[in-house]
Design an enzyme around this catalytic site. Structure first.
Site, PDB file in Angstrom:
ATOM      1  N   GLY A  32      40.295  38.056  48.970  1.00 62.78           N
ATOM      2  CA  GLY A  32      38.885  37.583  48.613  1.00 62.78           C
ATOM      3  C   GLY A  32      38.579  36.539  47.723  1.00 62.78           C
ATOM      4  O   GLY A  32      37.882  35.551  47.699  1.00 62.78           O
ATOM      5  N   ASP A  35      41.317  33.895  47.490  1.00 60.60           N
ATOM      6  CA  ASP A  35      41.667  32.724  48.099  1.00 60.60           C
ATOM      7  C   ASP A  35      41.517  33.017  49.750  1.00 60.60           C
ATOM      8  O   ASP A  35      42.392  33.239  50.378  1.00 60.60           O
ATOM      9  CB  ASP A  35      43.184  32.571  47.899  1.00 60.60           C
ATOM     10  CG  ASP A  35      43.628  31.072  48.252  1.00 60.60           C
ATOM     11  OD1 ASP A  35      42.799  30.412  48.964  1.00 60.60           O
ATOM     12  OD2 ASP A  35      44.955  31.009  48.245  1.00 60.60           O
ATOM     13  N   ASN A  41      29.131  40.634  44.473  1.00 59.69           N
ATOM     14  CA  ASN A  41      29.161  39.529  45.532  1.00 59.69           C
ATOM     15  C   ASN A  41      28.681  40.068  46.894  1.00 59.69           C
ATOM     16  O   ASN A  41      28.746  41.146  47.307  1.00 59.69           O
ATOM     17  CB  ASN A  41      30.604  38.832  45.656  1.00 59.69           C
ATOM     18  CG  ASN A  41      31.284  39.697  46.731  1.00 59.69           C
ATOM     19  OD1 ASN A  41      31.356  39.233  47.767  1.00 59.69           O
ATOM     20  ND2 ASN A  41      32.134  40.548  46.092  1.00 59.69           N
ATOM     21  N   PHE A  51      32.365  37.301  54.004  1.00 59.38           N
ATOM     22  CA  PHE A  51      33.440  36.686  54.594  1.00 59.38           C
ATOM     23  C   PHE A  51      33.245  35.293  55.125  1.00 59.38           C
ATOM     24  O   PHE A  51      33.297  34.941  56.219  1.00 59.38           O
ATOM     25  CB  PHE A  51      33.846  37.368  55.918  1.00 59.38           C
ATOM     26  CG  PHE A  51      34.260  38.723  55.964  1.00 59.38           C
ATOM     27  CD1 PHE A  51      34.967  39.235  54.673  1.00 59.38           C
ATOM     28  CD2 PHE A  51      34.388  39.632  56.903  1.00 59.38           C
ATOM     29  CE1 PHE A  51      35.314  40.447  54.558  1.00 59.38           C
ATOM     30  CE2 PHE A  51      34.801  41.040  56.808  1.00 59.38           C
ATOM     31  CZ  PHE A  51      35.259  41.315  55.553  1.00 59.38           C
ATOM     32  N   ASN A 110      40.849  44.954  56.893  1.00 54.68           N
ATOM     33  CA  ASN A 110      39.808  45.297  55.765  1.00 54.68           C
ATOM     34  C   ASN A 110      38.809  45.793  56.596  1.00 54.68           C
ATOM     35  O   ASN A 110      38.059  45.319  57.401  1.00 54.68           O
ATOM     36  CB  ASN A 110      39.472  43.785  55.340  1.00 54.68           C
ATOM     37  CG  ASN A 110      38.272  44.025  54.313  1.00 54.68           C
ATOM     38  OD1 ASN A 110      37.935  45.291  54.006  1.00 54.68           O
ATOM     39  ND2 ASN A 110      37.788  43.126  53.863  1.00 54.68           N
ATOM     40  N   SER A 149      34.579  45.754  53.620  1.00 55.40           N
ATOM     41  CA  SER A 149      33.520  44.787  52.708  1.00 55.40           C
ATOM     42  C   SER A 149      32.061  45.602  52.926  1.00 55.40           C
ATOM     43  O   SER A 149      32.025  45.855  54.005  1.00 55.40           O
ATOM     44  CB  SER A 149      33.860  43.602  53.221  1.00 55.40           C
ATOM     45  OG  SER A 149      32.509  42.795  52.864  1.00 55.40           O
ATOM     46  N   ASN A 188      29.708  43.866  52.746  1.00 53.90           N
ATOM     47  CA  ASN A 188      28.758  42.499  52.978  1.00 53.90           C
ATOM     48  C   ASN A 188      28.689  42.115  54.553  1.00 53.90           C
ATOM     49  O   ASN A 188      28.203  40.895  54.834  1.00 53.90           O
ATOM     50  CB  ASN A 188      29.129  41.181  52.129  1.00 53.90           C
ATOM     51  CG  ASN A 188      29.000  41.777  50.608  1.00 53.90           C
ATOM     52  OD1 ASN A 188      27.860  42.401  50.394  1.00 53.90           O
ATOM     53  ND2 ASN A 188      29.973  41.444  49.818  1.00 53.90           N
ATOM     54  N   THR A 189      29.363  42.852  55.381  1.00 55.45           N
ATOM     55  CA  THR A 189      29.197  42.576  57.012  1.00 55.45           C
ATOM     56  C   THR A 189      28.709  43.785  57.542  1.00 55.45           C
ATOM     57  O   THR A 189      29.197  44.916  57.315  1.00 55.45           O
ATOM     58  CB  THR A 189      30.675  42.211  57.391  1.00 55.45           C
ATOM     59  OG1 THR A 189      31.178  41.035  56.672  1.00 55.45           O
ATOM     60  CG2 THR A 189      30.457  41.968  58.871  1.00 55.45           C
ATOM     61  N   LYS A 211      42.486  48.408  54.278  1.00 58.07           N
ATOM     62  CA  LYS A 211      41.827  48.654  53.046  1.00 58.07           C
ATOM     63  C   LYS A 211      40.386  49.253  53.076  1.00 58.07           C
ATOM     64  O   LYS A 211      39.637  48.993  53.690  1.00 58.07           O
ATOM     65  CB  LYS A 211      41.641  47.155  52.579  1.00 58.07           C
ATOM     66  CG  LYS A 211      41.119  46.946  51.236  1.00 58.07           C
ATOM     67  CD  LYS A 211      41.028  45.549  50.516  1.00 58.07           C
ATOM     68  CE  LYS A 211      40.335  45.246  49.345  1.00 58.07           C
ATOM     69  NZ  LYS A 211      40.363  44.200  48.769  1.00 58.07           N
ATOM     70  N   ASN A 234      38.096  48.705  48.088  1.00 53.45           N
ATOM     71  CA  ASN A 234      37.243  47.543  47.755  1.00 53.45           C
ATOM     72  C   ASN A 234      36.039  47.593  46.765  1.00 53.45           C
ATOM     73  O   ASN A 234      36.157  48.507  45.897  1.00 53.45           O
ATOM     74  CB  ASN A 234      36.507  47.455  49.211  1.00 53.45           C
ATOM     75  CG  ASN A 234      36.423  45.899  49.685  1.00 53.45           C
ATOM     76  OD1 ASN A 234      35.852  45.195  48.809  1.00 53.45           O
ATOM     77  ND2 ASN A 234      37.032  45.596  50.748  1.00 53.45           N
TER      78      ASN A 234
HETATM   79  C1  LIG Z   1      33.712  37.595  45.062  1.00 53.85           C
HETATM   80  C2  LIG Z   1      34.562  38.533  45.681  1.00 53.85           C
HETATM   81  C3  LIG Z   1      35.076  38.470  47.049  1.00 53.85           C
HETATM   82  C4  LIG Z   1      35.753  39.433  47.643  1.00 53.85           C
HETATM   83  N1  LIG Z   1      36.178  39.057  48.778  1.00 53.85           N
HETATM   84  C5  LIG Z   1      37.035  39.946  49.499  1.00 53.85           C
HETATM   85  C6  LIG Z   1      37.717  39.682  51.031  1.00 53.85           C
HETATM   86  O1  LIG Z   1      37.117  38.820  51.462  1.00 53.85           O
HETATM   87  N2  LIG Z   1      38.217  40.844  51.364  1.00 53.85           N
HETATM   88  C7  LIG Z   1      38.804  41.879  50.772  1.00 53.85           C
HETATM   89  O2  LIG Z   1      39.393  42.853  51.180  1.00 53.85           O
HETATM   90  N3  LIG Z   1      38.479  42.284  49.544  1.00 53.85           N
HETATM   91  C8  LIG Z   1      37.384  41.215  48.960  1.00 53.85           C
HETATM   92  N4  LIG Z   1      37.090  41.370  47.449  1.00 53.85           N
HETATM   93  C9  LIG Z   1      37.464  42.764  46.995  1.00 53.85           C
HETATM   94  C10 LIG Z   1      38.748  42.750  45.881  1.00 53.85           C
HETATM   95  O3  LIG Z   1      39.799  42.531  46.773  1.00 53.85           O
HETATM   96  C11 LIG Z   1      38.710  43.935  45.295  1.00 53.85           C
HETATM   97  O4  LIG Z   1      39.041  44.977  46.164  1.00 53.85           O
HETATM   98  C12 LIG Z   1      37.665  44.571  44.351  1.00 53.85           C
HETATM   99  O5  LIG Z   1      36.917  43.321  43.999  1.00 53.85           O
HETATM  100  C13 LIG Z   1      38.200  45.484  43.386  1.00 53.85           C
HETATM  101  O6  LIG Z   1      38.916  44.976  42.471  1.00 53.85           O
HETATM  102  P1  LIG Z   1      38.600  44.138  41.270  1.00 53.85           P
HETATM  103  O7  LIG Z   1      37.704  44.948  40.341  1.00 53.85           O
HETATM  104  O8  LIG Z   1      39.837  43.889  40.561  1.00 53.85           O
HETATM  105  O9  LIG Z   1      37.923  42.996  41.514  1.00 53.85           O
HETATM  106  C14 LIG Z   1      36.267  40.824  47.111  1.00 53.85           C
HETATM  107  C15 LIG Z   1      35.888  40.745  45.620  1.00 53.85           C
HETATM  108  C16 LIG Z   1      35.045  39.949  44.954  1.00 53.85           C
HETATM  109  C17 LIG Z   1      34.678  39.839  43.634  1.00 53.85           C
END
Ligand SMILES: Cc1cc2nc3c(=O)[nH]c(=O)nc-3n(C[C@H](O)[C@H](O)[C@H](O)COP(=O)(O)O)c2cc1C
Length: 358
Positions: free
Chosen positions: A70, A72, A118, A122, A187, A190, A192-193, A232, A261
């Site tokens: 998420g 990159d 957030n 996606f 995945n 999320s 958000n979908t 995930k 997540n």
């Molecule tokens: C801004 C943002 C965007 C994210 N986008 C994705 C994503 O596209 N796909 C995914 O599997 N996880 C996504 N995540 C989740 C992170 O990969 C991670 O699982 C989650 O933030 C918990 O870890 P952290 O506390 O270290 O951030 C996103 C997280 C953040 C903060």
């Protein structure tokens, strides 16, 4: 020249970046990394990688600290993250077609709790652009005889695809990413979908993983390699749900699980500015729930099933707590925003099993 150390540089950059709206700061940072990777300017964030190899799902991870998905989404900066010393980097989530994501603003900082919310949804440039970027990355060629960093490719579904057709999107993505991935992450967590998380429930998960597992066999034959599949999952699951997921992962011979997540819970941030924004909460407030799910997974899956722990790692002690909860390796997202690239080495060193190898 202490000012040139990456950690100090991030100390200077952070107030500048935090002066911008979070998503804009994110774009500035990714643009900077994309422009400077593989150039002498990459020294601003490069660090020697901690060498602490571990074999999981048949893959040799150079160390146990990875970049979470998420950050990159379009796979533009793989070489920059390789330079920071990650043992593995997961890019995406990619969907078959490009899509804009949810309306802005959709990303919020909660600095009092080292957290983010957030609801990006996606936003990404689609599978073709993603694969073109992945193929431009040079980290495998430039590993200099050392164990190459591993690349995980994280796949999802388009918002416009009805949830009953979600399997089609995952299979289309799997076909595309398979030859380029060290591992593929499905995945399904999320927030958000719309309805994505329903794919974690019994029959839906069984159907999705059954289809994905069958396609993997065909892809393994076609490409002459069997790439591991990781799934995930969310932190917002009770013990019974975790047990059903664990049994389904094993039934379909998945190779690992990534937990977790972001969370929909808000109790840990109640009353703070932005706490009521919709979306997934990440960073320190998700740590406890993530560790609980990891421990439940480990109990359900036994000692040999690979678990990658993610959620709320802000320092070395947090990384160690993930391993203590039952994870084999860890990933970081929000910690990188608050602590900068120095956290990568700090966490990898804390997890070193044989200190003579540092
Ligand atoms: C801004 C943002 C965007 C994210 N986008 C994705 C994503 O596209 N796909 C995914 O599997 N996880 C996504 N995540 C989740 C992170 O990969 C991670 O699982 C989650 O933030 C918990 O870890 P952290 O506390 O270290 O951030 C996103 C997280 C953040 C903060």
């Amino acid at each position: 020249m202490p000012l040139l150390l990456p950690s100090s540089l991030y100390g200077l950059a952070r107030p500048f970046l935090f002066g911008f709206d979070p998503e804009h700061a994110h774009e500035i940072t990714l643009d900077g990394l994309a422009r400077t990777q593989n150039t002498p300017l990459a020294c601003a964030y490069s660090a020697s990688r901690v060498d602490d190899p571990i074999t999981l799902a048949g893959l040799t991870f150079p160390n146990r600290v990875g970049l979470a998905a998420g950050l990159d989404k379009n796979a533009r900066c793989i070489d920059a993250f390789a330079a920071m010393g990650f043992g593995f980097v997961e890019v995406g989530t990619v969907t078959p077609k490009a899509q804009p994501g949810n309306p802005k603003p959709r990303m919020f900082r909660l600095p009092q709790r080292d957290a983010l919310i957030n609801r990006l949804g996606f936003n990404n440039d689609g599978l073709d652009a993603f694969l073109a970027n992945v193929q431009k990355a040079r980290f495998r060629k430039s590993s200099g005889g050392k164990t190459p960093m591993l690349l995980g490719l994280n796949i999802g579904k388009n918002a416009a695809t009805p949830i009953e057709r979600a399997v089609d999107d995952y299979l289309a993505c799997l076909d595309g990413v398979y030859p380029h991935a060290d591992y593929v992450t499905i995945n399904i967590s999320s927030p958000n979908t719309a309805n994505l998380r329903t794919l974690q429930s019994d029959e839906a998960l069984d159907a999705l993983l059954g289809a994905v597992a069958e396609r993997r066999e065909a892809l393994a034959t076609r490409h002459g390699k069997r790439s591991p599949l990781f799934v995930k999952i969310a932190p917002d699951l009770d013990e019974a749900q975790v047990a059903v997921i664990a049994a389904t992962l094993q039934r379909h011979r998945m190779d690992g699980v990534i937990a977790t997540n972001t969370t929909l819970a808000r109790d840990a941030v109640a009353g703070l500015p932005h706490a009521d924004e919709g979306g997934g909460l990440s960073g320190a407030p998700v740590r406890e729930a993530s560790n609980r799910v990891i421990a439940q997974l480990r109990a359900a899956l036994g000692k040999d099933f690979p678990i990658i722990g993610v959620g709320g790692i802000l320092n070395a002690a947090d990384a160690k707590a993930k391993i203590a909860a039952g994870a084999d390796a860890v990933q970081i997202y929000t910690g990188l925003i608050y602590r900068g690239p120095a956290l990568v080495r700090e966490a990898a060193q804390a997890l070193l099993r044989d200190r003579s190898k540092a």
